[in-house]
Design a protein around this motif. Structure first.
Motif, PDB file in Angstrom:
ATOM      1  N   ASN A 146      37.929  20.222  41.183  1.00 17.21           N
ATOM      2  CA  ASN A 146      38.730  19.042  41.520  1.00 17.21           C
ATOM      3  C   ASN A 146      40.103  19.017  40.858  1.00 17.21           C
ATOM      4  OD1 ASN A 146      36.532  18.320  42.959  1.00 17.21           O
ATOM      5  ND2 ASN A 146      35.889  16.633  41.616  1.00 17.21           N
ATOM      6  N   CYS A 147      41.015  18.391  41.574  1.00 15.88           N
ATOM      7  CA  CYS A 147      42.381  18.192  41.080  1.00 15.88           C
ATOM      8  C   CYS A 147      42.358  17.180  39.925  1.00 15.88           C
ATOM      9  CB  CYS A 147      43.218  17.658  42.239  1.00 15.88           C
ATOM     10  SG  CYS A 147      44.854  17.103  41.771  1.00 15.88           S
ATOM     11  N   PRO A 148      43.175  17.410  38.874  1.00 17.08           N
ATOM     12  CA  PRO A 148      43.178  16.450  37.767  1.00 17.08           C
ATOM     13  C   PRO A 148      43.835  15.113  38.139  1.00 17.08           C
ATOM     14  CG  PRO A 148      44.816  18.167  37.410  1.00 17.08           C
ATOM     15  CD  PRO A 148      44.029  18.575  38.610  1.00 17.08           C
ATOM     16  N   PHE A 149      44.566  15.084  39.276  1.00 17.67           N
ATOM     17  CA  PHE A 149      45.268  13.855  39.656  1.00 17.67           C
ATOM     18  C   PHE A 149      44.534  13.054  40.744  1.00 17.67           C
ATOM     19  CE2 PHE A 149      48.643  16.785  38.257  1.00 17.67           C
ATOM     20  CZ  PHE A 149      49.185  16.039  37.221  1.00 17.67           C
ATOM     21  N   CYS A 150      43.688  13.747  41.545  1.00  8.85           N
ATOM     22  CA  CYS A 150      42.984  13.049  42.624  1.00  8.85           C
ATOM     23  C   CYS A 150      41.628  13.741  42.802  1.00  8.85           C
ATOM     24  CB  CYS A 150      43.809  13.093  43.917  1.00  8.85           C
ATOM     25  SG  CYS A 150      44.005  14.746  44.583  1.00  8.85           S
ATOM     26  N   SER A 151      40.889  13.397  43.817  1.00 13.45           N
ATOM     27  CA  SER A 151      39.531  13.949  43.921  1.00 13.45           C
ATOM     28  C   SER A 151      39.459  15.177  44.832  1.00 13.45           C
ATOM     29  CB  SER A 151      38.591  12.866  44.458  1.00 13.45           C
ATOM     30  OG  SER A 151      39.085  12.409  45.700  1.00 13.45           O
ATOM     31  N   PHE A 157      47.904  25.223  47.536  1.00 12.52           N
ATOM     32  CA  PHE A 157      48.633  24.372  48.482  1.00 12.52           C
ATOM     33  C   PHE A 157      48.521  22.911  48.050  1.00 12.52           C
ATOM     34  CE2 PHE A 157      49.517  21.941  52.257  1.00 12.52           C
ATOM     35  CZ  PHE A 157      50.557  22.637  52.853  1.00 12.52           C
ATOM     36  N   HIS A 158      47.315  22.513  47.644  1.00 13.71           N
ATOM     37  CA  HIS A 158      47.120  21.131  47.215  1.00 13.71           C
ATOM     38  C   HIS A 158      47.964  20.829  45.981  1.00 13.71           C
ATOM     39  CE1 HIS A 158      45.179  17.292  46.450  1.00 13.71           C
ATOM     40  NE2 HIS A 158      45.187  17.654  45.175  1.00 13.71           N
ATOM     41  N   LEU A 159      47.834  21.698  44.987  1.00 19.03           N
ATOM     42  CA  LEU A 159      48.510  21.442  43.720  1.00 19.03           C
ATOM     43  C   LEU A 159      50.017  21.271  43.907  1.00 19.03           C
ATOM     44  CD1 LEU A 159      47.792  23.566  40.527  1.00 19.03           C
ATOM     45  CD2 LEU A 159      49.963  22.483  40.934  1.00 19.03           C
ATOM     46  N   SER A 162      50.455  19.236  48.602  1.00 23.36           N
ATOM     47  CA  SER A 162      49.828  18.110  49.289  1.00 23.36           C
ATOM     48  C   SER A 162      49.183  17.084  48.362  1.00 23.36           C
ATOM     49  CB  SER A 162      48.806  18.621  50.313  1.00 23.36           C
ATOM     50  OG  SER A 162      47.722  19.218  49.648  1.00 23.36           O
ATOM     51  N   CYS A 163      49.128  17.365  47.059  1.00 19.87           N
ATOM     52  CA  CYS A 163      48.569  16.380  46.124  1.00 19.87           C
ATOM     53  C   CYS A 163      49.541  15.184  46.050  1.00 19.87           C
ATOM     54  CB  CYS A 163      48.420  17.017  44.745  1.00 19.87           C
ATOM     55  SG  CYS A 163      47.789  15.863  43.520  1.00 19.87           S
ATOM     56  N   PRO A 164      49.028  13.952  45.955  1.00 20.09           N
ATOM     57  CA  PRO A 164      49.930  12.809  45.821  1.00 20.09           C
ATOM     58  C   PRO A 164      50.904  12.982  44.650  1.00 20.09           C
ATOM     59  CG  PRO A 164      47.674  12.067  46.173  1.00 20.09           C
ATOM     60  CD  PRO A 164      47.618  13.556  46.041  1.00 20.09           C
ATOM     61  N   ARG A 165      50.450  13.679  43.578  1.00 21.11           N
ATOM     62  CA  ARG A 165      51.336  13.850  42.414  1.00 21.11           C
ATOM     63  C   ARG A 165      52.545  14.716  42.756  1.00 21.11           C
ATOM     64  NH1 ARG A 165      54.488  13.189  40.167  1.00 21.11           N
ATOM     65  NH2 ARG A 165      55.107  13.185  37.982  1.00 21.11           N
TER      66      ARG A 165
END
Ligand code: ZN
Length: 266
Positions: A146-151, A157-159, A162-165
């Motif tokens: 899991n991402c440390p900022f969201c679930s 790519f997410h990090l 596309s992560c809200p952070r």
């Protein structure tokens, strides 16, 4: 460890091919060069009663390998066949991987003004080798990815995109990533050109700087439990872009200085 009969160590063919009649008489076809040449008479271990062809080949073989007979004083030198030079790490690399296609993103990753460790970071990112939580989970080094900022699962790519952070930081920079699709990977960043910079080296330098600082923001959260503000990340981008003193080209240097001020705008 070099095979006397089968390796290519003398001439352009193996000795088993060059001297087939003589080779058919040996009882030690796998003897190494060091063993055979340890005796000036050559330790060939031949069956008795050579044929005429084998006798002729034995004479030829002696004439051929006599110059290679070494003594304790002979220098031990390894050189490349095509240029007679001692092989370097680069030569070994080219021999091992020269047949592979060049990576399409080599220019973007290696040809910019950022320091070498930043380039290695981008290379690892491009090769999906960064230690994101999703990768650590895949390697059985974490119980979840899991991402440390969201679930969400924290892949590259997410990090970075596309992560809200990270989205919040890209928005802070007024850069639109709306057209990027996860299926097209991180590499779109260089082709879509969200920073609207058309000089390849400058574009790659600025992108490397942004990605590096998103990575540092993520690490601050993971390792120190710190939540960095967008302004703090941007300030670090500004500091890092003072790499500009590394540019030999005054035009590039001026352009990077312009870009650095972009990160501390109000
Ligand atoms: Zn996230």
């Amino acid at each position: 460890m070099t095979s006397f009969w089968h390796d290519l160590w003398c001439g352009t063919n193996s000795l088993a091919v060059t001297f087939p009649a003589l080779y058919s008489h040996t009882t030690r076809p796998n003897a190494c060069v060091a063993r055979v040449l340890s005796d000036p008479a050559l330790l060939l271990t031949l069956r008795p009663h050579l044929t005429n062809a084998a006798t002729r080949e034995l004479l030829e073989l002696h004439a051929l390998v006599s110059p290679a007979l070494s003594t304790e004083e002979s220098p031990d030198i390894r050189v490349l066949r095509h240029n007679g030079k001692v092989p370097t790490s680069k030569d070994h690399y080219i021999l091992s991987f020269g047949s592979l296609m060049d990576d399409a993103f080599v220019q973007e990753i290696w040809h910019n003004h950022s320091p070498q460790n930043f380039k290695f970071f981008t290379w690892l990112l491009h090769r999906r080798r960064l230690s994101t939580n999703a990768r650590l989970f895949y390697c059985n080094m974490r119980s979840d990815g899991n991402c440390p900022f969201c679930s969400e699962s924290e892949d590259c790519f997410h990090l970075f995109l596309s992560c809200p952070r990270s989205k919040s930081f890209w928005s802070f920079l007024a850069m639109d990533l709306g057209s990027l699709l996860p299926a097209n990977g991180m590499e779109q960043l260089w082709t879509v050109n969200p920073i609207q910079e058309h000089n390849q080296r400058i574009r790659a330098t600025v992108l490397t700087c942004i990605l590096w600082n998103i990575w540092k923001c993520r690490n601050a959260k993971v390792f120190r439990g710190e939540d960095e503000a967008n302004g703090q990340i941007a300030r670090r981008c500004f500091d890092d872009l003072l790499w500009s003193h590394r540019c030999n080209s005054p035009t590039d240097r001026d352009r990077i200085v312009e870009w650095s001020s972009f990160f501390i705008r109000e």
